[in-house]
Design a protein around this motif. Structure first.
Motif, PDB file in Angstrom:
ATOM      1  N   VAL A 179     -29.842  -7.843  24.555  1.00 14.71           N
ATOM      2  CA  VAL A 179     -28.873  -7.055  25.332  1.00 14.71           C
ATOM      3  C   VAL A 179     -28.294  -5.931  24.477  1.00 14.71           C
ATOM      4  N   ALA A 180     -27.927  -6.245  23.228  1.00 17.66           N
ATOM      5  CA  ALA A 180     -27.373  -5.202  22.352  1.00 17.66           C
ATOM      6  C   ALA A 180     -28.391  -4.093  22.128  1.00 17.66           C
ATOM      7  N   ALA A 181     -29.643  -4.472  21.828  1.00 16.71           N
ATOM      8  CA  ALA A 181     -30.665  -3.473  21.542  1.00 16.71           C
ATOM      9  C   ALA A 181     -31.017  -2.664  22.789  1.00 16.71           C
ATOM     10  N   GLU A 182     -31.170  -3.325  23.930  1.00 14.52           N
ATOM     11  CA  GLU A 182     -31.553  -2.600  25.138  1.00 14.52           C
ATOM     12  C   GLU A 182     -30.433  -1.698  25.640  1.00 14.52           C
ATOM     13  N   THR A 183     -29.183  -2.092  25.418  1.00 10.90           N
ATOM     14  CA  THR A 183     -28.067  -1.219  25.783  1.00 10.90           C
ATOM     15  C   THR A 183     -28.089   0.049  24.931  1.00 10.90           C
ATOM     16  N   ALA A 184     -28.277  -0.131  23.626  1.00 11.72           N
ATOM     17  CA  ALA A 184     -28.362   1.043  22.747  1.00 11.72           C
ATOM     18  C   ALA A 184     -29.563   1.899  23.107  1.00 11.72           C
ATOM     19  N   ARG A 185     -30.679   1.273  23.463  1.00 13.97           N
ATOM     20  CA  ARG A 185     -31.877   2.039  23.824  1.00 13.97           C
ATOM     21  C   ARG A 185     -31.651   2.845  25.104  1.00 13.97           C
ATOM     22  N   ALA A 186     -31.015   2.226  26.103  1.00 14.37           N
ATOM     23  CA  ALA A 186     -30.757   2.943  27.354  1.00 14.37           C
ATOM     24  C   ALA A 186     -29.813   4.125  27.114  1.00 14.37           C
ATOM     25  N   TYR A 187     -28.780   3.915  26.294  1.00 11.75           N
ATOM     26  CA  TYR A 187     -27.855   5.007  25.968  1.00 11.75           C
ATOM     27  C   TYR A 187     -28.585   6.117  25.228  1.00 11.75           C
ATOM     28  N   ALA A 188     -29.403   5.741  24.237  1.00 11.88           N
ATOM     29  CA  ALA A 188     -30.147   6.750  23.478  1.00 11.88           C
ATOM     30  C   ALA A 188     -31.151   7.481  24.358  1.00 11.88           C
ATOM     31  N   ASP A 189     -31.797   6.769  25.285  1.00 13.66           N
ATOM     32  CA  ASP A 189     -32.751   7.425  26.186  1.00 13.66           C
ATOM     33  C   ASP A 189     -32.052   8.460  27.063  1.00 13.66           C
ATOM     34  N   ALA A 190     -30.853   8.125  27.555  1.00  7.37           N
ATOM     35  CA  ALA A 190     -30.115   9.089  28.377  1.00  7.37           C
ATOM     36  C   ALA A 190     -29.740  10.319  27.543  1.00  7.37           C
ATOM     37  N   CYS A 191     -29.269  10.072  26.316  1.00  4.06           N
ATOM     38  CA  CYS A 191     -28.889  11.197  25.454  1.00  4.06           C
ATOM     39  C   CYS A 191     -30.111  12.040  25.082  1.00  4.06           C
ATOM     40  N   SER A 192     -31.223  11.376  24.785  1.00  6.22           N
ATOM     41  CA  SER A 192     -32.445  12.103  24.415  1.00  6.22           C
ATOM     42  C   SER A 192     -32.953  12.937  25.577  1.00  6.22           C
ATOM     43  N   ALA A 193     -32.883  12.384  26.776  1.00  2.90           N
ATOM     44  CA  ALA A 193     -33.307  13.160  27.949  1.00  2.90           C
ATOM     45  C   ALA A 193     -32.425  14.389  28.128  1.00  2.90           C
ATOM     46  N   ASN A 194     -31.118  14.239  27.915  1.00  2.00           N
ATOM     47  CA  ASN A 194     -30.218  15.394  28.002  1.00  2.00           C
ATOM     48  C   ASN A 194     -30.571  16.453  26.957  1.00  2.00           C
ATOM     49  N   ALA A 195     -30.901  15.985  25.720  1.00  2.00           N
ATOM     50  CA  ALA A 195     -31.269  16.928  24.668  1.00  2.00           C
ATOM     51  C   ALA A 195     -32.552  17.670  25.031  1.00  2.00           C
ATOM     52  N   GLN A 196     -33.536  16.967  25.584  1.00  2.28           N
ATOM     53  CA  GLN A 196     -34.781  17.621  25.964  1.00  2.28           C
ATOM     54  C   GLN A 196     -34.577  18.548  27.159  1.00  2.28           C
ATOM     55  N   ILE A 197     -33.682  18.169  28.065  1.00  2.00           N
ATOM     56  CA  ILE A 197     -33.356  19.064  29.186  1.00  2.00           C
ATOM     57  C   ILE A 197     -32.729  20.346  28.662  1.00  2.00           C
ATOM     58  N   ALA A 198     -31.837  20.220  27.671  1.00  2.09           N
ATOM     59  CA  ALA A 198     -31.205  21.415  27.095  1.00  2.09           C
ATOM     60  C   ALA A 198     -32.234  22.322  26.433  1.00  2.09           C
ATOM     61  N   VAL A 199     -33.212  21.734  25.724  1.00  4.16           N
ATOM     62  CA  VAL A 199     -34.270  22.531  25.105  1.00  4.16           C
ATOM     63  C   VAL A 199     -35.074  23.263  26.177  1.00  4.16           C
ATOM     64  N   ALA A 200     -35.433  22.525  27.231  1.00  2.00           N
ATOM     65  CA  ALA A 200     -36.200  23.149  28.313  1.00  2.00           C
ATOM     66  C   ALA A 200     -35.409  24.277  28.976  1.00  2.00           C
ATOM     67  N   GLU A 201     -34.115  24.072  29.165  1.00  2.00           N
ATOM     68  CA  GLU A 201     -33.305  25.125  29.805  1.00  2.00           C
ATOM     69  C   GLU A 201     -33.184  26.360  28.916  1.00  2.00           C
ATOM     70  N   ARG A 202     -33.074  26.155  27.580  1.00  3.25           N
ATOM     71  CA  ARG A 202     -33.049  27.318  26.676  1.00  3.25           C
ATOM     72  C   ARG A 202     -34.375  28.059  26.716  1.00  3.25           C
ATOM     73  N   THR A 203     -35.459  27.307  26.782  1.00  6.85           N
ATOM     74  CA  THR A 203     -36.772  27.934  26.858  1.00  6.85           C
ATOM     75  C   THR A 203     -36.930  28.689  28.170  1.00  6.85           C
ATOM     76  N   ILE A 204     -36.437  28.112  29.249  1.00  6.29           N
ATOM     77  CA  ILE A 204     -36.509  28.780  30.552  1.00  6.29           C
ATOM     78  C   ILE A 204     -35.721  30.078  30.522  1.00  6.29           C
ATOM     79  N   GLU A 205     -34.568  30.053  29.885  1.00  4.49           N
ATOM     80  CA  GLU A 205     -33.761  31.270  29.790  1.00  4.49           C
ATOM     81  C   GLU A 205     -34.504  32.362  29.023  1.00  4.49           C
ATOM     82  N   LEU A 206     -35.123  31.967  27.908  1.00  5.00           N
ATOM     83  CA  LEU A 206     -35.880  32.936  27.118  1.00  5.00           C
ATOM     84  C   LEU A 206     -37.076  33.468  27.907  1.00  5.00           C
TER      85      LEU A 206
END
Length: 479
Positions: A179-206
């Motif tokens: 439970v501890a590991a999967e909770t951290a993994r789910a949180y990290a996956d959400a944060c990582s997806a946000n980071a990749q979305i931000a990269v994609a949006e910067r690329t789209i802007e360029l």
């Protein structure tokens, strides 16, 4: 035969049983030994990203992320799988309490009252063909029985129940780790997806700026339709990466909500808003193989299952020998309820009861064979659990170390791609290169940015996998 003959027979039988008890030693538990190579340093721990210090129970605090700390605490408090495992532990501990009662005498209190008459056919002579008189019968009594555990049946049952309780406690710890590991993994996956979305949006802007430039050049008569189509294709290709990333983020948020005992509509806002996966600022303490195997609750669970299986072999072996019970009974029987207190109505009995299925012991031997096979299976499971624990840890270490190297290379590649994109734009503005060179450089930069963001996510994923393999998070104190 004298009146003492039955007592002498019982006494002689009891002494014979005691003599048998001296040789009725059941099989010992198989040795749950660890291979010598399992206790040393890890093969894949040569990277500077880890240290030989003892692993921590509260490993998530190494990230210095208050949102993550709060989510894991909530999961360890509210997770439904944890509640089910805790309830199962209470059930097994209650079974242990029931087994321990076998050490105590059993008591039965009974009282009865009857009205009726017996059949005249039961009376010698048939009572002259006349029916017997009707009457009342009253009885109260207390029966006490105590099994003399000469051959270890009761003791073996208690040992098996105690090992089962320890195994259930270890199973609860296994769920805590997950439970501890999967909770951290789910949180990290959400944060990582946000980071990749931000990269994609910067690329789209360029790329949007580039596509606008090609349209303006075409309108001014200095561009061409091919450059415009290529710029537009690159832009739409990058936009196509956004929906899967948003789906990944939402899936991670919903998974996180379930782990913390919430509905998807109550998903963590902190996880939804985080912009990058949690980062470590210090090496991961991993300890060594001996510390790992001492920490892993699945190894402890397998060892306790092995102990329970061995105890059940002893219980089955005890069925080959007599079962001796000391019993006694006191009470009063009378034809009238008022006479139950009279001395003449008082009754008592005391004596041993010896039961033995000999020579029909084939069923007992079959049960011994079943229990022995179960013990062999538990030993093999223990050995396999040890090997899997080492394999998971070594694999997590290797994945983490190699992904760190890959991320370093991707960072260098991304820096070079950014420089190439800047130079290509300068050369195009100076008329030294075609616009195709600019498009190609920007496409390479977009790809490098996406790969680097994905690698950042993998680094955190492999960190959490390593923490899970090290069995952090099961200790109540650590939580």
């Amino acid at each position: 035969m004298t009146t003492r003959s039955p007592l002498r027979f019982l006494t002689a039988t009891a002494f014979a049983a005691l003599a048998l008890a001296s040789c009725a030693v059941g099989p010992r538990a198989p040795d749950a030994t660890l291979p010598p190579s399992a206790s040393g340093a890890f093969v894949s721990a040569s990277t500077p990203a880890v240290t030989a210090e003892a692993a921590r129970d509260d490993w998530w605090r190494l990230y210095d992320d208050p949102a993550l700390d709060g989510l894991i605490l909530q999961a360890l408090t509210e997770n439904n799988e944890l509640e089910a495992a805790a309830a199962n532990l209470r059930r097994v501990r209650a079974a242990l309490g029931e087994a321990r009662v076998g050490r105590l005498p059993s008591t039965t209190v009974a009282a009865s009252g009857q009205y009726g008459r017996a059949s005249a056919a039961t009376v010698p002579g048939g009572n002259g063909g006349q029916p017997l008189d009707e009457g009342e019968t009253y009885d109260v009594g207390l029966d006490v029985a105590y099994e003399v555990d000469l051959f270890g049946r009761v003791g073996g049952s208690i040992r098996a129940a105690r090992a089962d309780a320890d195994s259930a406690a270890a199973a609860l710890d296994v769920v805590r780790v997950s439970v501890a590991a999967e909770t951290a993994r789910a949180y990290a996956d959400a944060c990582s997806a946000n980071a990749q979305i931000a990269v994609a949006e910067r690329t789209i802007e360029l790329q949007s700026d580039t596509a606008d430039l090609t349209r303006r050049l075409l309108a001014a008569g200095s561009g061409n339709g091919l450059d415009t189509a290529r710029a537009r294709a690159a832009l739409e290709s990058t936009r196509a990466t956004l929906p899967p990333l948003r789906a990944q983020r939402d899936g991670a948020l919903f998974r996180l909500a379930t782990l913390t005992g919430r509905t998807p509509a109550e998903a963590s806002e902190a996880a939804r808003a985080c912009a990058r996966p949690p980062q470590l600022t210090r090496p991961i303490p991993v300890g060594d193989g001996a510390q790992l195997l001492a920490r892993r609750p699945d190894v402890r669970r397998a060892e306790r299952d092995l102990a329970a299986a061995a105890a059940r072999v002893n219980v089955a072996t005890a069925d080959l020998y007599p079962r001796i019970t000391l019993g006694g009974s006191v009470g009063s029987t009378a034809l009238d309820a008022g006479d139950l207190s009279n001395d003449s109505s008082f009754r008592f009995s005391v004596g041993p009861l010896i039961s033995w299925s000999f020579p029909n012991i084939f069923a007992a031997r079959a049960r011994i064979e079943q229990a022995s096979a179960g013990s062999d299976a538990a030993l093999a499971t223990f050995d396999q659990t040890v090997l899997v624990a080492l394999q998971e840890t070594e694999t997590a270490l290797a994945n983490y170390a190699n992904e760190l190297d890959r991320r370093s290379a991707l960072q260098a590649a991304r820096d070079q791609a950014a420089n190439a994109a800047r130079l290509s734009r300068l050369r195009f503005d100076a008329g030294a290169d075609s616009f195709l060179t600019v498009l190609d450089a920007e496409r390479t930069l977009a790809s490098a940015d996406a790969q680097l963001a994905a690698s950042d996510a993998l680094v955190t994923t492999y960190q959490i996998a390593l923490f899970k393999a090290l069995a952090g998070g099961w200790s109540e104190a650590g939580a």
